[in-house]
Write an enzyme that holds these catalytic residues in place. Structure first.
Site, mmCIF file in Angstrom:
data_model
loop_
_atom_site.group_PDB
_atom_site.id
_atom_site.type_symbol
_atom_site.label_atom_id
_atom_site.label_comp_id
_atom_site.label_asym_id
_atom_site.label_seq_id
_atom_site.Cartn_x
_atom_site.Cartn_y
_atom_site.Cartn_z
ATOM 1 N N ASP A 114 0.818 -1.213 0.000
ATOM 2 C CA ASP A 114 0.000 0.000 0.000
ATOM 3 C C ASP A 114 0.855 1.267 0.000
ATOM 4 O OD1 ASP A 114 -2.453 -1.314 -0.008
ATOM 5 O OD2 ASP A 114 -2.482 -1.484 2.171
ATOM 6 N N HIS A 261 0.018 -7.971 -0.817
ATOM 7 C CA HIS A 261 -1.280 -8.629 -0.757
ATOM 8 C C HIS A 261 -2.011 -8.480 -2.082
ATOM 9 C CE1 HIS A 261 -2.006 -4.472 0.568
ATOM 10 N NE2 HIS A 261 -3.236 -4.608 0.122
ATOM 11 N N ARG A 276 -10.962 0.264 5.735
ATOM 12 C CA ARG A 276 -9.535 0.172 6.057
ATOM 13 C C ARG A 276 -9.074 1.401 6.817
ATOM 14 N NH1 ARG A 276 -5.477 0.067 1.114
ATOM 15 N NH2 ARG A 276 -4.874 2.172 1.734
#
Length: 289
Positions: A114, A261, A276
């Site tokens: 991320d 991921h 999130r």
């Protein structure tokens, strides 16, 4: 920056009285019998942090958290960041809602870390399932430290001296409907080491990803593309992965400094709604021997 351990003994990490159930030898563990919204959750934070470092990603079931409780739990691990895809008028800007259904196919189905386009990418994210499809929509996680360890010594040595550029526009220009140069005004492309050193464990991990990495500096375009493709594919090794099947109220908390991921988008046109909250990290670095 945290002091780096000279030696890292994963087995010595103290997870206290937590009921920890490893998912694979390589990565991931479920933690049972704990309420993350409890008033005394602060007492369990050191053990949870140890579990995160030990397993790379940890999972919790049956967590009936409000958004405020979700945020409060995440704050125990550091400052929180706000994603540019978060609507400006929502009451809790720390919560990024990721919703897909009949009119929106999931787009997170590639291996990535991320926000690597930030100068200081996230420490980790805490993802809560609000609504899941009847079947499908699993998330996979890969241990990029083990991916690095499986490179040949010569390839490890070569990659240690390289720097890659990470660009938000590769993904979010289209999603946000903005020109790349407009995004770059606030989020300019960032340079990070191809191999980063974990600031707490001292372990090394591959730190390029198909979503946000544009190129490797100092290499010809063809060389950069070849090497990046080679490094991206290291995450595909099933022996360094785990796969998580969601239920409503499930939580995944991953260490973004060592994991990649992939959210499987096989559930279209069913609905999948996740929320999130992301913990800010520090600037990636490589520490030589």
């Amino acid at each position: 920056m945290a002091t780096i351990a000279k030696t890292f003994d994963r087995e010595a990490l103290d997870t206290g009285s937590l009921d920890v159930r490893p998912m694979t030898p390589a990565i991931g563990a479920e933690i049972h019998g704990i309420d993350l919204g409890a008033s005394n959750i602060a007492d369990s934070i050191p053990a949870i942090r140890s579990a995160l470092l030990k397993y790379g990603v940890i999972f919790f079931r049956e967590q009936d958290l409000t958004q405020d409780q979700h945020i409060a739990f995440a704050r125990h691990f550091g400052e929180l960041e706000i994603h540019p895809a978060t609507p400006k008028d929502q009451p809790n800007p720390e919560v990024l809602r990721i919703a897909h259904g009949p009119k929106s196919r999931g787009q997170e189905n590639n291996w990535h870390s991320d926000v690597t386009w930030r100068e200081c990418p996230s420490l980790g994210s805490i993802l809560l399932a609000r609504e899941i499809p009847p079947v499908g929509g699993d998330t996979l996680f890969a241990n990029m430290h083990l991916a690095y360890e499986r490179l040949s010594p010569k390839m490890q040595e070569f990659c240690q001296g390289l720097t890659a550029v990470h660009d938000i526009a590769r993904v979010f220009a289209k999603r946000l409907g903005k020109a790349p140069e407009d995004l770059h005004d606030k989020y300019p492309p960032m340079r990070h080491p191809v191999i980063r050193t974990h600031p707490e464990t001292g372990e090394r991990a591959i730190y390029v990803n198909n979503g946000f990495t544009s190129h490797i500096e100092g290499l010809a375009p063809e060389e950069s593309r070849w090497l990046l493709d080679h490094l991206y594919k290291t995450a595909w090794d099933v022996e360094i992965q785990c796969r998580f099947r969601w239920q409503p109220g499930s939580i995944a908390f991953w260490d973004n400094r060592v994991c990649q991921h992939l959210a499987v988008s096989d559930y279209f046109p069913a609905r999948r709604v996740m929320e999130r909250v992301t913990i800010a990290g520090d600037k990636p670095f490589f520490k030589p021997d």
